[in-house]
Scaffold this active site. Sequence first.
Site, PDB file in Angstrom:
ATOM      1  N   ASP A  89      -7.625 -50.003 -65.261  1.00  0.00           N
ATOM      2  CA  ASP A  89      -8.649 -50.385 -66.387  1.00  0.00           C
ATOM      3  C   ASP A  89      -8.740 -51.539 -67.240  1.00  0.00           C
ATOM      4  OD1 ASP A  89      -6.443 -48.978 -67.635  1.00  0.00           O
ATOM      5  OD2 ASP A  89      -8.020 -48.543 -69.395  1.00  0.00           O
ATOM      6  N   GLU A 154      -5.187 -46.889 -69.764  1.00  0.00           N
ATOM      7  CA  GLU A 154      -4.260 -47.267 -70.571  1.00  0.00           C
ATOM      8  C   GLU A 154      -4.949 -47.980 -71.727  1.00  0.00           C
ATOM      9  OE1 GLU A 154      -1.603 -50.185 -72.510  1.00  0.00           O
ATOM     10  OE2 GLU A 154      -3.596 -50.471 -71.468  1.00  0.00           O
TER      11      GLU A 154
END
Length: 457
Positions: A89, A154
Amino acid sequence: MSLDRIDEYLKEHAGDFEEQLKELIRIPSVSAQPDHDSDTRRAAEFIRDDLARMGMTAEIIPTKRHPIVYAESLGAPGKPTVLIYGHYDVQPPEPLEPWLSPPFEPTVRNGNLYARGATDDKGQMFTHLKAVEAWLKTTGGLPVNVKIIIEGEEEIGGSNLETYVAENPDKLACDYAVISDTSQFAPGKPAITYGLKGLAYFEIHVQGANRDLHSGTYGGAVANPLNALANILDGLKGPDGRIKVEGFYDKVKPLEDWERQAFRDLPFSEEEFRTELGVNEVFGEEGYSTLERKGARPTCDVHGVWGGYSGPGPKTVLPCKAGAKFSFRLVPDQDPVEIERLVRKHIETHTPPGVTVEFISHQGSPAVLVDVDSPGFHAAVKAIEASFGVAPLFIREGGSIPVVGLLKKHLKVDTLLLGWGQNDDNLHGPNEKFSLADFHRGIKASAHLLEELSRTS
């Protein structure tokens, strides 16, 4: 020799690796924005399929938000097990105006790949995947057992990853963990980060009267929440840079003599540091250098303040409410839970009369310190030197990577933090970049690391 064959494979497929990375980067896997949920899924599928093509057993694990990719190759009995972590991500690309090229159309300029996710963390994570590929395609196996876990949250806290790790300690059990989500010390100066700061992040709301008031009519008769907030914030840190929360330093692990000497030996110019930032002098805790303050001493900083009127022209309002967000970067052996208790007590004690305070705790993570004399650390030194041509520096960083503490807590394993990026890569900002030369050096270092770790058994 296996490593010679590996190195040759890396050279032959360097262009392929770059194109594959570009393909992954083109997927706008912005975890914070629900409109991109389908893109985060596509990124996870891309990584799963890539790992499966290499010959690993790979799967997508659903979570309450974005999926986790897990893969393993456990065909090296008697050898150590290495857990490789990364995240697919990325941060939102906004603001878009400063980008010189579209954020999700990877563009090469001056040897750098510009795009969102280029260095944080798709490019750095991908180096380890390609190192594994080189071993599997060249020798048909790996010199160690490898487990790979790539998450998609994250950048938004990673709470679902912690749940997964906590529930699967046997499945994820390993001897070493490896993460590349940090930076080198400087161009041509690779580094291993052996220390990270922890974090304790808070917010306070200061309430005064039940409505905004005219400062001429009520000023001096009731407390001003903005004034009270200023007093509270000022009471957190003194002019000498020392934090004034009672008991804050009680458990701070002192810097060892060799560490202080290592900081002094780093090629750092304070004058260049000031010039780059446009400040006329540095500031911080007395008795410590700039690098020690940045990387190895606790800090306190206010991140945002709100309340009252800030529009054009005057408005003599006495606001009824004000607030601020602030955090403490922690060092070993400070406990975020204990720091929260101390800060809460300090604010309760130092709140001026006439106002009430709501105290909100947002997140916390402990600091990390890795043994620089461990077999894994020595293996990483050899691997980096073989790839970059120079021995890595040992550094401590002021940032926090919560997953490192998570792996330590649930898997009882230290993490090798091997950063291939540069400090000016603009991660989280416009025109994020990653040196393609460092991308390939990172792949080679990772491939050599697997061999070096196999010799630690």
